[in-house]
Design a protein around this motif. Sequence first.
Motif, PDB file in Angstrom:
ATOM      1  N   HIS A   1       0.816  -1.222   0.000  1.00 50.63           N
ATOM      2  CA  HIS A   1       0.000   0.000   0.000  1.00 50.63           C
ATOM      3  C   HIS A   1       0.846   1.266   0.000  1.00 50.63           C
ATOM      4  N   SER A   2       2.175   1.106   0.231  1.00 49.33           N
ATOM      5  CA  SER A   2       3.040   2.286   0.304  1.00 49.33           C
ATOM      6  C   SER A   2       3.997   2.412  -0.880  1.00 49.33           C
ATOM      7  N   VAL A   3       3.877   1.523  -1.854  1.00 45.66           N
ATOM      8  CA  VAL A   3       4.759   1.606  -3.023  1.00 45.66           C
ATOM      9  C   VAL A   3       4.414   2.861  -3.818  1.00 45.66           C
ATOM     10  N   SER A   4       5.411   3.693  -4.055  1.00 42.38           N
ATOM     11  CA  SER A   4       5.169   4.971  -4.726  1.00 42.38           C
ATOM     12  C   SER A   4       4.844   4.781  -6.201  1.00 42.38           C
ATOM     13  N   SER A   5       4.205   5.784  -6.764  1.00 47.03           N
ATOM     14  CA  SER A   5       3.891   5.757  -8.190  1.00 47.03           C
ATOM     15  C   SER A   5       5.172   5.673  -9.014  1.00 47.03           C
ATOM     16  N   GLU A   6       6.212   6.381  -8.556  1.00 46.55           N
ATOM     17  CA  GLU A   6       7.494   6.362  -9.265  1.00 46.55           C
ATOM     18  C   GLU A   6       8.083   4.952  -9.299  1.00 46.55           C
ATOM     19  N   ASP A   7       8.015   4.243  -8.168  1.00 49.07           N
ATOM     20  CA  ASP A   7       8.556   2.882  -8.122  1.00 49.07           C
ATOM     21  C   ASP A   7       7.725   1.916  -8.966  1.00 49.07           C
ATOM     22  N   ARG A   8       6.417   2.138  -9.012  1.00 46.49           N
ATOM     23  CA  ARG A   8       5.573   1.284  -9.856  1.00 46.49           C
ATOM     24  C   ARG A   8       5.955   1.448 -11.328  1.00 46.49           C
ATOM     25  N   VAL A   9       6.185   2.686 -11.725  1.00 42.76           N
ATOM     26  CA  VAL A   9       6.579   2.956 -13.116  1.00 42.76           C
ATOM     27  C   VAL A   9       7.927   2.310 -13.425  1.00 42.76           C
ATOM     28  N   LYS A  10       8.892   2.471 -12.498  1.00 43.81           N
ATOM     29  CA  LYS A  10      10.221   1.889 -12.714  1.00 43.81           C
ATOM     30  C   LYS A  10      10.146   0.371 -12.814  1.00 43.81           C
ATOM     31  N   LEU A  11       9.336  -0.236 -11.949  1.00 44.53           N
ATOM     32  CA  LEU A  11       9.224  -1.693 -11.942  1.00 44.53           C
ATOM     33  C   LEU A  11       8.667  -2.200 -13.270  1.00 44.53           C
ATOM     34  N   VAL A  12       7.663  -1.526 -13.784  1.00 44.72           N
ATOM     35  CA  VAL A  12       7.083  -1.912 -15.076  1.00 44.72           C
ATOM     36  C   VAL A  12       8.102  -1.729 -16.198  1.00 44.72           C
TER      37      VAL A  12
END
Length: 419
Positions: free
Chosen positions: A332-343
């Motif tokens: 629930h705390s994963v940032s939008s920036e980290d989600r983009v990087k992971l993808v």
Amino acid sequence: MPNTKTENKIWDVVVIGAGPAGMMAAGRAGERGKKVLLLEKNTNLGKKLLITGGGRCNLTNNKPDNRTLLAKYKGNDQFLFSAFSQFDVTKTLSFFNDNGMATKEENEGRIFPVSDSSQSVLDVLYNYMQKNNVVIHKSTNVRSIEVDKKTGDIVISTASGNTIHTKACVLATGGTSRPETGSTGEGFQWLKKLNHTIVDNNFALVPVALNDDWIKDVAGVKLTDIKLTTFQNNKKQEAYKGKLLFTHVGISGPTVLNMSKDIGELLKYGEVEIKIDLFPNRDNRGLKQDLQNILVAESNKKLKNVLNPLIPASLQTPILNMGNIDGETYSHSVSSEDRVKLVEIMKAIPLHVKGLLGKEKAIVSSGGVDLKEVDFKTMQSRLIPNLYLVGDVLNIDRPSGGYSLQLCWTTGFVAGDNC
């Protein structure tokens, strides 16, 4: 110095090399009633054949239409059509099936023996030769091949000092890949002395070594349905879809082997990067939504514990490290920036090429006799009457997937049918 001993017998056909092409040629010539001698330098027949396909032997590819099949041989179809019109995939399968070996088809048309053992293929070839009275001399090293100018016979000298005369000779000594199996390239030296043109030998199907340290931690991991794209100077070069196997030093598998020659060409001009797309049929937006759905559904778990639906477990830590993403973060705390990087990483895992592994790891070698010097209606040399050239001796590139062995079956049969 060994004493020279000339055999009184003049053979109809001598085949040099007991690989797949050589054994097929010997068996077919014997079937036609020829007196055939097969010479093999190793103590056993088919040493290289037994290791093909991981010991399972991918003996051909199920492409009964010759035009479709020959398109896989990269521009050599104009040479090969005549030979393949005589002995194609359908006839190859009939040959093995009629000789008691059941076959099965797997992914991408690859054909294997039902036994999953290369020994089954070797047994068929050995029995074929035995049935047709082929004489086999193992542990026989050939030193030279010459032509008797008076009789036109081909004269073969062995390292033990024997001299063998034959009306026709089939050269099936292979290329230079996997030298521990006996493919050491001496056939090319003999052919050069007979004024044949030999295209420089390189290794067409080899694994790729990488500079990335994390690779050794994922050795043995297999990926399927992925896309591999090569880059040089940040410019896209070629893309390939298929499978990948991580090794202790790099990557291998059918797709990697098939792209290795192109990588070798790129390495001549600079560094090469490969990017792995784990989801080639999913765009970034859709993949981001998939990730978001997982994070919402598993909101009270740590990121490192929820990625299994998307990323193989052993790859998760390297991928998180590439993006400097903390796997201890709760979903629930994963940032939008980290989600983009992971993808972005899942769509383009970077691999940095160190080089190609050498001939000791090659499946087949490219290079060999210039095809213009071979009559593919018979596989006879256009320069030396009654000398026939088959298999890896020929300068023909081919992908993995059964195409190399099909070339051996076809050229071996045609040579045996005409010599």
